[in-house]
Scaffold this active site. Structure first.
Site, mmCIF file in Angstrom:
data_model
loop_
_atom_site.group_PDB
_atom_site.id
_atom_site.type_symbol
_atom_site.label_atom_id
_atom_site.label_comp_id
_atom_site.label_asym_id
_atom_site.label_seq_id
_atom_site.Cartn_x
_atom_site.Cartn_y
_atom_site.Cartn_z
ATOM 1 N N HIS A 72 43.533 -18.783 -16.246
ATOM 2 C CA HIS A 72 42.588 -19.895 -16.345
ATOM 3 C C HIS A 72 41.316 -19.566 -15.569
ATOM 4 O O HIS A 72 41.239 -18.557 -14.872
ATOM 5 C CB HIS A 72 43.208 -21.194 -15.789
ATOM 6 C CG HIS A 72 44.229 -21.807 -16.692
ATOM 7 N ND1 HIS A 72 45.565 -21.437 -16.690
ATOM 8 C CD2 HIS A 72 44.123 -22.770 -17.650
ATOM 9 C CE1 HIS A 72 46.222 -22.136 -17.587
ATOM 10 N NE2 HIS A 72 45.376 -22.952 -18.190
ATOM 11 N N LYS B 50 40.308 -23.706 -11.456
ATOM 12 C CA LYS B 50 41.646 -24.314 -11.540
ATOM 13 C C LYS B 50 42.439 -23.960 -10.289
ATOM 14 O O LYS B 50 42.617 -22.777 -9.975
ATOM 15 C CB LYS B 50 42.378 -23.843 -12.796
ATOM 16 C CG LYS B 50 43.714 -24.548 -13.019
ATOM 17 C CD LYS B 50 44.298 -24.195 -14.359
ATOM 18 C CE LYS B 50 45.632 -24.881 -14.601
ATOM 19 N NZ LYS B 50 45.519 -26.347 -14.590
#
Length: 243
Positions: free
Chosen positions: A154, A158
């Site tokens: 990600h 995140k």
């Protein structure tokens, strides 16, 4: 009449309308007027405008005054979850929720509400991920003695690792007694990539899902709302609503 089978648009209430997902839902629903009518948008703070693009906006404290609706799509915060769940229960309306970080008590309340209304909660509303989850469970049952690793990537903003989706995939694999190992990567602006790998002696299987646009999550939530409306009370999964 079952709203999901009706020719009239489904009446939606968007809860958490000021967030990224809420804005995507408003935009995508507006592109499908034959399928959806957004009867209201609820924000945590008082809205700067009462009506935006024809959609009435309400502050969270004004929620009891929203018009009649068939389904709520909720992408908000745990602090606002109890009130929207209560409103759905009071009105007998369905709930589609992607709000994360719920407490054990809130999850218990969610389970209890499923005895009165149809609802679906998921950490990921991608239809592709729903299929990936089902494939993972099937592969784990067939390959219970193989090594299973889930690798997820990600964007750098995140914070949680493994991702909620990776843990959901891991739960699917563990139903067959497979021991799951996780690896996480945070780099650049990656929207989301998940690889489920099963490795045996001399061979390996990889199941991969790559998200390139965040709209897939809003589209999946709208799909779930359409399929959930009119169903009997119960707790559904996204994969239950694919057809």
């Amino acid at each position: 009449m079952n709203p999901a089978d009706s020719s009239s648009p489904l009446r939606l209430l968007i809860h958490g309308a000021s967030g990224r997902m809420g804005q995507s839902l408003l935009r995508l629903a507006a592109e499908q007027p034959d399928q959806f009518t957004v009867v209201g948008a609820v924000t945590g703070r008082p809205p700067p405008q009462r009506v935006v693009d024809g959609v009435p906006h309400f502050a969270a404290r004004e929620m009891n005054g929203v018009p009649a609706f068939d389904v709520v799509i909720d992408f908000s915060l745990p602090e606002g979850f109890d009130s929207i769940l209560s409103l759905c229960s009071q009105r007998g309306a369905a709930l589609v929720s992607g709000t994360t970080g719920l407490s054990d008590a809130q999850r218990q309340t969610l389970d209890e509400a499923s005895e009165r209304i149809p609802l679906v909660w998921a950490s990921n509303f991608s239809l592709g991920v729903a299929v990936l989850t089902e494939l993972t469970e099937r592969a784990a049952k067939a390959l219970a003695q193989w090594d299973c690793d889930i690798i997820e990537s990600h964007h750098t903003q995140k914070k949680d690792a493994p991702s909620g989706t990776a843990l959901t995939l891991g739960q699917a694999a563990s139903t067959a007694g497979v021991e799951v190992h996780y690896a996480s990567l945070r780099a650049g602006d990656i929207v989301g990539e998940h690889t489920v790998q099963f490795a045996g002696l001399g061979e390996r299987i990889e199941l991969v899902h790559r998200a390139t646009n965040r709209d897939i999550f809003a589209r999946g939530a709208l799909h779930a709302a359409r399929r959930l409306a009119g169903k009997p009370p119960g707790s559904y999964r996204v994969r239950d609503l694919l057809d």
